[in-house]
Motif scaffolding. Structure first.
Motif, PDB file in Angstrom:
ATOM      1  N   ARG A  22       0.834  -1.200   0.000  1.00  8.67           N
ATOM      2  CA  ARG A  22       0.000   0.000   0.000  1.00  8.67           C
ATOM      3  C   ARG A  22       0.874   1.257   0.000  1.00  8.67           C
ATOM      4  NH1 ARG A  22      -2.990  -1.522   3.672  1.00  8.67           N
ATOM      5  NH2 ARG A  22      -4.913  -2.035   2.573  1.00  8.67           N
ATOM      6  N   ALA A  23       1.988   1.214   0.727  1.00  3.94           N
ATOM      7  CA  ALA A  23       2.905   2.367   0.773  1.00  3.94           C
ATOM      8  C   ALA A  23       3.513   2.641  -0.594  1.00  3.94           C
ATOM      9  CB  ALA A  23       3.997   2.119   1.808  1.00  3.94           C
ATOM     10  N   VAL A  24       3.781   1.585  -1.369  1.00  5.84           N
ATOM     11  CA  VAL A  24       4.296   1.764  -2.733  1.00  5.84           C
ATOM     12  C   VAL A  24       3.288   2.532  -3.577  1.00  5.84           C
ATOM     13  CG1 VAL A  24       4.948   0.579  -4.871  1.00  5.84           C
ATOM     14  CG2 VAL A  24       5.741  -0.307  -2.672  1.00  5.84           C
ATOM     15  N   LEU A  25       2.042   2.114  -3.537  1.00  5.51           N
ATOM     16  CA  LEU A  25       1.025   2.694  -4.409  1.00  5.51           C
ATOM     17  C   LEU A  25       0.580   4.075  -3.941  1.00  5.51           C
ATOM     18  CD1 LEU A  25      -0.908  -0.622  -5.058  1.00  5.51           C
ATOM     19  CD2 LEU A  25       0.551   0.611  -6.678  1.00  5.51           C
ATOM     20  N   TYR A  26       0.470   4.253  -2.637  1.00  5.85           N
ATOM     21  CA  TYR A  26       0.168   5.595  -2.126  1.00  5.85           C
ATOM     22  C   TYR A  26       1.342   6.529  -2.399  1.00  5.85           C
ATOM     23  CZ  TYR A  26      -4.273   4.913   0.308  1.00  5.85           C
ATOM     24  OH  TYR A  26      -5.607   4.710   0.598  1.00  5.85           O
ATOM     25  N   GLY A  27       2.560   6.038  -2.206  1.00  6.65           N
ATOM     26  CA  GLY A  27       3.733   6.860  -2.483  1.00  6.65           C
ATOM     27  C   GLY A  27       3.766   7.301  -3.934  1.00  6.65           C
ATOM     28  N   GLN A  28       3.429   6.383  -4.830  1.00  9.44           N
ATOM     29  CA  GLN A  28       3.343   6.696  -6.259  1.00  9.44           C
ATOM     30  C   GLN A  28       2.333   7.812  -6.518  1.00  9.44           C
ATOM     31  OE1 GLN A  28       4.055   4.598  -9.461  1.00  9.44           O
ATOM     32  NE2 GLN A  28       2.801   5.974 -10.679  1.00  9.44           N
ATOM     33  N   CYS A  29       1.111   7.637  -6.028  1.00  6.09           N
ATOM     34  CA  CYS A  29       0.033   8.581  -6.336  1.00  6.09           C
ATOM     35  C   CYS A  29       0.242   9.934  -5.664  1.00  6.09           C
ATOM     36  CB  CYS A  29      -1.307   7.981  -5.923  1.00  6.09           C
ATOM     37  SG  CYS A  29      -1.796   6.534  -6.899  1.00  6.09           S
ATOM     38  N   VAL A  30       0.764   9.918  -4.440  1.00 10.16           N
ATOM     39  CA  VAL A  30       1.047  11.162  -3.734  1.00 10.16           C
ATOM     40  C   VAL A  30       2.138  11.950  -4.457  1.00 10.16           C
ATOM     41  CG1 VAL A  30       2.214  12.024  -1.666  1.00 10.16           C
ATOM     42  CG2 VAL A  30       0.228  10.539  -1.437  1.00 10.16           C
ATOM     43  N   GLY A  31       3.225  11.263  -4.843  1.00  8.47           N
ATOM     44  CA  GLY A  31       4.293  11.943  -5.567  1.00  8.47           C
ATOM     45  C   GLY A  31       3.805  12.525  -6.870  1.00  8.47           C
ATOM     46  N   ASP A  32       2.979  11.778  -7.567  1.00  7.39           N
ATOM     47  CA  ASP A  32       2.395  12.215  -8.833  1.00  7.39           C
ATOM     48  C   ASP A  32       1.557  13.479  -8.630  1.00  7.39           C
ATOM     49  OD1 ASP A  32       1.141  12.410 -11.310  1.00  7.39           O
ATOM     50  OD2 ASP A  32       0.418  10.352 -11.333  1.00  7.39           O
ATOM     51  N   ALA A  33       0.654  13.434  -7.641  1.00  7.65           N
ATOM     52  CA  ALA A  33      -0.246  14.559  -7.396  1.00  7.65           C
ATOM     53  C   ALA A  33       0.513  15.812  -6.977  1.00  7.65           C
ATOM     54  CB  ALA A  33      -1.274  14.176  -6.329  1.00  7.65           C
ATOM     55  N   LEU A  34       1.516  15.661  -6.135  1.00 10.82           N
ATOM     56  CA  LEU A  34       2.297  16.829  -5.718  1.00 10.82           C
ATOM     57  C   LEU A  34       3.142  17.350  -6.873  1.00 10.82           C
ATOM     58  CD1 LEU A  34       2.498  18.251  -2.883  1.00 10.82           C
ATOM     59  CD2 LEU A  34       4.819  17.360  -2.824  1.00 10.82           C
ATOM     60  N   GLY A  35       3.656  16.432  -7.688  1.00  4.62           N
ATOM     61  CA  GLY A  35       4.483  16.831  -8.819  1.00  4.62           C
ATOM     62  C   GLY A  35       3.736  17.663  -9.842  1.00  4.62           C
ATOM     63  N   LYS A  86       9.300  29.119  -0.733  1.00  2.01           N
ATOM     64  CA  LYS A  86       9.058  29.461   0.671  1.00  2.01           C
ATOM     65  C   LYS A  86       8.180  28.432   1.368  1.00  2.01           C
ATOM     66  CE  LYS A  86       9.604  34.448  -0.028  1.00  2.01           C
ATOM     67  NZ  LYS A  86       8.963  35.788   0.059  1.00  2.01           N
ATOM     68  N   LEU A  87       7.620  27.508   0.601  1.00  6.58           N
ATOM     69  CA  LEU A  87       6.727  26.489   1.167  1.00  6.58           C
ATOM     70  C   LEU A  87       7.393  25.117   1.233  1.00  6.58           C
ATOM     71  CD1 LEU A  87       3.575  27.534  -0.882  1.00  6.58           C
ATOM     72  CD2 LEU A  87       3.937  27.960   1.560  1.00  6.58           C
ATOM     73  N   LYS A  88       8.703  25.075   1.099  1.00  9.38           N
ATOM     74  CA  LYS A  88       9.392  23.790   0.968  1.00  9.38           C
ATOM     75  C   LYS A  88       9.194  22.875   2.169  1.00  9.38           C
ATOM     76  CE  LYS A  88      13.883  25.420   2.668  1.00  9.38           C
ATOM     77  NZ  LYS A  88      15.323  25.533   2.350  1.00  9.38           N
ATOM     78  N   ASP A  89       8.870  23.451   3.329  1.00  4.63           N
ATOM     79  CA  ASP A  89       8.665  22.625   4.523  1.00  4.63           C
ATOM     80  C   ASP A  89       7.205  22.292   4.764  1.00  4.63           C
ATOM     81  OD1 ASP A  89      11.416  22.658   5.151  1.00  4.63           O
ATOM     82  OD2 ASP A  89      11.201  24.603   6.145  1.00  4.63           O
ATOM     83  N   CYS A  90       6.312  22.855   3.955  1.00  2.00           N
ATOM     84  CA  CYS A  90       4.880  22.649   4.225  1.00  2.00           C
ATOM     85  C   CYS A  90       4.050  22.594   2.948  1.00  2.00           C
ATOM     86  CB  CYS A  90       4.351  23.754   5.139  1.00  2.00           C
ATOM     87  SG  CYS A  90       4.594  25.424   4.476  1.00  2.00           S
ATOM     88  N   LEU A  91       4.654  22.131   1.856  1.00  2.00           N
ATOM     89  CA  LEU A  91       3.961  22.113   0.571  1.00  2.00           C
ATOM     90  C   LEU A  91       2.781  21.150   0.611  1.00  2.00           C
ATOM     91  CD1 LEU A  91       4.267  23.448  -2.218  1.00  2.00           C
ATOM     92  CD2 LEU A  91       5.562  21.439  -2.936  1.00  2.00           C
ATOM     93  N   GLU A  92       1.631  21.597   0.130  1.00  2.00           N
ATOM     94  CA  GLU A  92       0.417  20.787   0.116  1.00  2.00           C
ATOM     95  C   GLU A  92      -0.248  20.883  -1.255  1.00  2.00           C
ATOM     96  OE1 GLU A  92      -0.565  18.798   2.487  1.00  2.00           O
ATOM     97  OE2 GLU A  92       0.802  19.455   4.092  1.00  2.00           O
ATOM     98  N   PHE A  93      -1.156  19.957  -1.533  1.00  2.00           N
ATOM     99  CA  PHE A  93      -1.834  19.925  -2.829  1.00  2.00           C
ATOM    100  C   PHE A  93      -2.544  21.244  -3.132  1.00  2.00           C
ATOM    101  CE2 PHE A  93      -2.480  15.163  -1.884  1.00  2.00           C
ATOM    102  CZ  PHE A  93      -1.241  14.849  -2.408  1.00  2.00           C
ATOM    103  N   GLU A  94      -3.150  21.849  -2.100  1.00  2.00           N
ATOM    104  CA  GLU A  94      -3.941  23.057  -2.331  1.00  2.00           C
ATOM    105  C   GLU A  94      -3.102  24.253  -2.766  1.00  2.00           C
ATOM    106  OE1 GLU A  94      -3.998  22.362   2.264  1.00  2.00           O
ATOM    107  OE2 GLU A  94      -4.089  21.162   0.419  1.00  2.00           O
ATOM    108  N   HIS A  95      -1.786  24.163  -2.604  1.00  2.00           N
ATOM    109  CA  HIS A  95      -0.926  25.248  -3.080  1.00  2.00           C
ATOM    110  C   HIS A  95      -0.867  25.295  -4.610  1.00  2.00           C
ATOM    111  CE1 HIS A  95       1.059  25.019   1.090  1.00  2.00           C
ATOM    112  NE2 HIS A  95       0.316  26.107   1.034  1.00  2.00           N
ATOM    113  N   LYS A  96      -1.497  24.345  -5.243  1.00  2.00           N
ATOM    114  CA  LYS A  96      -1.606  24.346  -6.702  1.00  2.00           C
ATOM    115  C   LYS A  96      -2.203  25.661  -7.214  1.00  2.00           C
ATOM    116  CE  LYS A  96      -4.052  21.774 -10.337  1.00  2.00           C
ATOM    117  NZ  LYS A  96      -5.025  22.856 -10.658  1.00  2.00           N
ATOM    118  N   SER A  97      -3.027  26.298  -6.415  1.00  2.00           N
ATOM    119  CA  SER A  97      -3.688  27.531  -6.828  1.00  2.00           C
ATOM    120  C   SER A  97      -2.709  28.683  -7.037  1.00  2.00           C
ATOM    121  CB  SER A  97      -4.730  27.953  -5.780  1.00  2.00           C
ATOM    122  OG  SER A  97      -4.096  28.218  -4.530  1.00  2.00           O
TER     123      SER A  97
END
Length: 364
Positions: free
Chosen positions: A22-35, A52-63
């Motif tokens: 599960r960690a492999v597949l979640y790691g894949q999808c999380v990395g993809d989404a953040l990338g 400036k967000l390197k320590d707290c980057l989240e998906f919502e920062h896509k905006s």
């Protein structure tokens, strides 16, 4: 994740192995989404938007980035990289563990036309140029490998994109206890769309590294009980290099797998961001790291083909560190987390049912 122990060939997937897969597949999808936040940006641009967000980057920062490419995906969504990975997983599930390249090819074609409808798609977004050309080849459904070889030869053997290595994590977890199977499956599925030996080698290297971590053999652990990453890299290279005949490419393969500094990979290099060895190098660089958030964020801030680089890195590092090491906010805010979990559970049920049915019955 301190998991040192010698493991016999399994029949039923243990709960520990299920968590690691599960960690492999979640790691894949999380990395993809953040990338997706920085895909196709230069390193300079990525740092301007998100440094400036390197320590707290989240998906919502896509905006923070407003351009047509990023806007095609919703917050927390993954791209074609993980779509294709999960399509492979679904094919394995529905074919009771058989790697059926024609079935996978058919699913890729259907995905290109419709996306994954149950996720609200209407078309497969983000498809790479090589994959697109191969899928449109007249012989693709009947002989996908021949179609891929034809497209590759038309390019005079010069094109080696990362469209195969991005989806190979599903083949590292499948029948992981049988390295011959893992190796053949990774190479065969790569050749459905990407015939170049470098693409095959990249896919094999990532798949067998995942399989080695799941196998938990003594030689792949160090004295403190953690994984011996150098041993895993060397053994993965020794298997993957057999795909390649050109000596210069063999040396480049090893150099990328041993990379200790992301700057060496020039991930935002103009005209070359999609090169398979850049993505491979990102993944094996990540495998040497100990903090999932920091490693994936650093890759994302390098710019280039960041979703692909980060998804391969996420799969490898997720396997090494375990699912608890993946930031909870990243796991829980994946847009299609529930659907992903359903596909993983269906795969586990298929594997365990197949293994139960294969066990010999002894007379009482």
């Amino acid at each position: 994740m301190n998991v040192r122990r010698e493991m016999a060939e399994p029949t039923i997937l243990s709960s520990d192995i299920q968590h690691q897969i599960r960690a492999v597949l979640y790691g894949q999808c999380v990395g993809d989404a953040l990338g997706l936040l920085t895909e196709f940006l230069t390193k300079k641009e990525a740092k301007q938007y998100f440094g400036k967000l390197k320590d707290c980057l989240e998906f919502e920062h896509k905006s923070l980035v407003d351009n047509p490419h990023q806007n095609r995906w919703n917050v927390g969504d993954w791209s074609d990289d993980s779509d294709q990975t999960i399509l492979i997983l679904i094919s394995l599930t529905e074919n009771k563990g058989e790697v059926n390249c024609k079935d996978i090819a058919r699913r890729f074609l259907d995905w290109m036309k419709r996306g994954i409808p149950e996720l609200g798609d209407y078309v497969g977004m983000g498809i790479g140029a090589t994959t697109d050309r191969v899928i449109h080849h007249g012989s693709f459904l009947n002989d996908p490998m021949a179609a891929a070889e034809s497209v590759w030869r038309e390019s005079q053997g010069k094109v080696a994109p990362n469209g195969a290595v991005m989806r190979t994590s599903a083949l590292g977890i499948h029948r992981f206890h049988d390295m011959d199977h893992v190796t053949k499956n990774a190479a065969d599925v790569a050749k459905i769309t990407h015939f170049d030996p470098r693409c095959q080698a990249s896919s094999v290297a990532v798949s067998v590294a995942i399989a080695m971590m799941l196998q938990k053999k003594e030689r792949h652990f160090n004295k403190t009980g953690g994984y011996s990453i150098q041993a895993i890299i060397q053994d993965s290279y020794d298997i993957a290099v057999k795909c390649i005949e050109i000596e210069e490419q063999k040396r480049e393969l090893l150099s990328c797998m041993e990379c200790s500094d992301l700057k060496q990979l020039k991930l935002d290099e103009s005209g070359k961001i999609g090169y398979t060895f850049k993505t491979l190098g990102s993944g094996f660089w990540a495998l040497k790291q100990t903090d999932f958030r920091k490693a994936i964020t650093k890759i994302v801030l390098q710019g280039g083909d960041t979703d692909t680089n980060a998804c391969v890195a996420g799969a490898l590092l997720g396997c090494k560190l375990g699912i608890e090491a993946i930031p909870e906010s990243w796991r829980n805010k994946l847009k299609h987390k529930d659907w992903l979990e359903q596909q993983i559970q269906r795969y586990f049920m298929m594997v365990n049912e197949a293994d139960l049915n294969a066990q010999p019955v002894t007379a009482s």
